[in-house]
Design an enzyme around this catalytic site. Structure first.
Site, PDB file in Angstrom:
ATOM      1  N   ASP A  67       0.819  -1.221   0.000  1.00  0.00           N
ATOM      2  CA  ASP A  67       0.000   0.000   0.000  1.00  0.00           C
ATOM      3  C   ASP A  67       0.846   1.262   0.000  1.00  0.00           C
ATOM      4  O   ASP A  67       0.640   2.166  -0.811  1.00  0.00           O
ATOM      5  CB  ASP A  67      -0.928   0.032   1.222  1.00  0.00           C
ATOM      6  N   ASP A 107      -6.960   2.304  11.979  1.00  0.00           N
ATOM      7  CA  ASP A 107      -5.674   2.989  11.949  1.00  0.00           C
ATOM      8  C   ASP A 107      -5.738   4.374  11.301  1.00  0.00           C
ATOM      9  O   ASP A 107      -5.077   5.302  11.732  1.00  0.00           O
ATOM     10  CB  ASP A 107      -4.624   2.104  11.267  1.00  0.00           C
ATOM     11  N   ARG A 120       0.281   3.654  16.625  1.00  0.00           N
ATOM     12  CA  ARG A 120      -0.168   4.705  15.683  1.00  0.00           C
ATOM     13  C   ARG A 120       0.032   6.135  16.167  1.00  0.00           C
ATOM     14  O   ARG A 120       0.533   6.971  15.423  1.00  0.00           O
ATOM     15  CB  ARG A 120      -1.625   4.471  15.271  1.00  0.00           C
ATOM     16  N   SER A 129      -2.831  -9.644   5.862  1.00  0.00           N
ATOM     17  CA  SER A 129      -2.342  -8.292   6.120  1.00  0.00           C
ATOM     18  C   SER A 129      -1.762  -8.310   7.530  1.00  0.00           C
ATOM     19  O   SER A 129      -2.440  -8.668   8.489  1.00  0.00           O
ATOM     20  CB  SER A 129      -3.505  -7.303   6.026  1.00  0.00           C
TER      21      SER A 129
HETATM   22  N1  ARG Z   1      -7.501  -4.623  14.453  1.00  0.00           N
HETATM   23  C1  ARG Z   1      -6.307  -4.075  15.020  1.00  0.00           C
HETATM   24  C2  ARG Z   1      -6.544  -2.662  15.471  1.00  0.00           C
HETATM   25  O1  ARG Z   1      -7.440  -2.025  15.029  1.00  0.00           O
HETATM   26  C3  ARG Z   1      -5.118  -4.162  14.104  1.00  0.00           C
HETATM   27  C4  ARG Z   1      -5.229  -3.416  12.802  1.00  0.00           C
HETATM   28  C5  ARG Z   1      -4.094  -3.647  11.841  1.00  0.00           C
HETATM   29  N2  ARG Z   1      -4.035  -5.008  11.442  1.00  0.00           N
HETATM   30  C6  ARG Z   1      -3.406  -5.505  10.370  1.00  0.00           C
HETATM   31  N3  ARG Z   1      -3.412  -6.781  10.219  1.00  0.00           N
HETATM   32  N4  ARG Z   1      -2.813  -4.753   9.489  1.00  0.00           N
HETATM   33  O2  ARG Z   1      -5.789  -2.173  16.282  1.00  0.00           O
END
Ligand code: ARG
Length: 391
Positions: free
Chosen positions: A13, A121, A92, A173
């Site tokens: 991405d 995110d 994040r 992912s």
């Molecule tokens: N669901 C988790 C969150 O919202 C992780 C999100 C990212 N996950 C990923 N496989 N890229 O914190």
């Protein structure tokens, strides 16, 4: 030329995003945050430059991640919906903080990220950037661009000679940092299926668990882990070692369906051996030193605290106020907890604290008993009195 600072991971991405932004007239500066994901940063940097970035920043944020984000969450026992230890969610706001800082340094007009429009995110990045500098513009190419699938992105990357190392078959992912790994997509989207073994990265499957138990002893000072097996240890080293030994014993796997902030449910699996061990040890120590009312009240605080982290509200007044409460609750959380790691379990095997409220002479069923049982009668009568109606 307008400048944008992009949070860059080297994945599909963000690689496509570099090129896509450049084609729309942006001077793209990439920021790679090292949160302990264990990647080859030199290679990622080269990839960013080869894809069209004019400049690359790499920052090792692990120490700050641990001190300012991980430790407060251990003290809080923060856990989302009873299962998720928040590794991704915690990273994040820290990445966003440096995006904004670099944007200021570079006099950039804009910051960007590679998140989709369906996840949490994007919210965490943008809310944080907005709090730290409401004047910055924010771009989310993945929300805007024309690609409908990962396959189309891969075709785009190949057409533009963007170096990527994904194949159309590899569908998970993955987001990884030193606190844990989040894995979604592919077969995991089918709730009726158990996760295939190949989806897990750092934890051993039950068939490979050692037949020997491993004991670890963790010493906390005011809620912060300071020693492993009696020896002082740097936080980063502690987490690394616990990830290794915990992974070996299959500790810290979670398979959950969670409620995302954007209103959908999603299925994700997580691996967080070190976090699982440190949480277990910390909670165990609290059970020995905190009184009943503080323990119970803190559980409510913990629930709210986890929500705020999950919702992208790290830099919010409520999160900060709760942190002050939590810090105050940790004044006496000093002592050692020994845990036994065995076949995916992590159970207490010894507790020690100079601040313990546990008193053997009161708890014992033996003849050293100092508990005056006669007092119980009056206590119970008065305790139950408000609920008795007159005859
Ligand atoms: N669901 C988790 C969150 O919202 C992780 C999100 C990212 N996950 C990923 N496989 N890229 O914190």
């Amino acid at each position: 030329m307008k400048k944008v600072v992009l949070a860059y991971s080297g994945g599909l991405d963000t690689s496509c995003a570099v090129r896509w932004l450049k084609d729309r007239g942006w001077d793209v500066i990439c920021f790679i945050a090292d949160l302990g994901q264990g990647e080859d940063f030199a290679q990622i940097e080269n990839r960013a430059l080869a894809t069209g970035a004019s400049k690359v920043y790499i920052k090792d944020l692990q120490e700050e991640f641990i001190q300012d984000f991980i430790f407060p969450t251990i003290k809080a026992n923060a856990i989302y919906e009873g299962k998720y230890l928040l590794a991704t969610a915690l990273g994040r706001p820290l990445i966003a903080k440096y995006l904004v800082e670099i944007a200021h340094k570079e006099k950039a007009d804009c910051v960007a990220h590679g998140c989709t429009g369906k996840g949490n995110d994007q919210v965490r990045f943008e809310v944080t950037a907005g709090i730290l500098d409401p004047g910055l513009e924010i771009l989310a190419p993945v929300r805007e661009w024309e690609f409908k699938s990962r396959e189309e992105e891969i075709d785009y990357a190949q057409k533009h000679n963007i170096p990527i190392d994904v194949t159309k078959k590899k569908v998970y992912s993955i987001d990884r940092n030193l606190w844990g790994i989040s894995i979604e997509a592919g077969i995991l989207e089918d709730l009726e299926q158990e996760p295939p073994e190949d989806a897990y990265i750092i934890t051993k499957s039950p068939s490979q668990h050692s037949t020997y138990a491993k004991y670890v002893e963790i010493y906390f000072e005011k809620g912060i882990p300071k020693k492993l097996d009696g020896k002082a240890i740097k936080p980063k080293e502690l987490i690394k070692q616990l990830n290794e030994v915990g992974g070996l014993h299959g500790i810290g796997r979670t398979d959950m369906v969670e409620n995302r902030l954007v209103g959908i449910k999603s299925r994700e699996i997580y691996e967080a051996p070190a976090a699982t061990i440190l949480y277990a040890a910390h909670r165990e120590l609290e059970s020995v030193v905190l009184d009943r009312e503080l323990t119970h009240f803190k559980e409510m605080i913990s629930l709210k605290y986890s929500e705020l982290i999950y919702y992208g509200l790290w830099y919010s007044p409520l999160r900060e106020a709760l942190e002050a409460f939590i810090d105050s609750s940790q004044e006496l959380v000093t002592g050692s907890i020994k845990l036994k790691l065995f076949k995916g379990n992590c159970v207490p095997a010894g507790r020690k604290s100079k601040n313990a409220l546990y008193r053997k002479e009161l708890a014992t069923y033996g003849k050293e008993d100092k508990f005056n049982q006669k007092l119980a009668e009056g206590f119970i009568r008065i305790w139950g009195m408000p609920y008795q109606r007159g005859k």
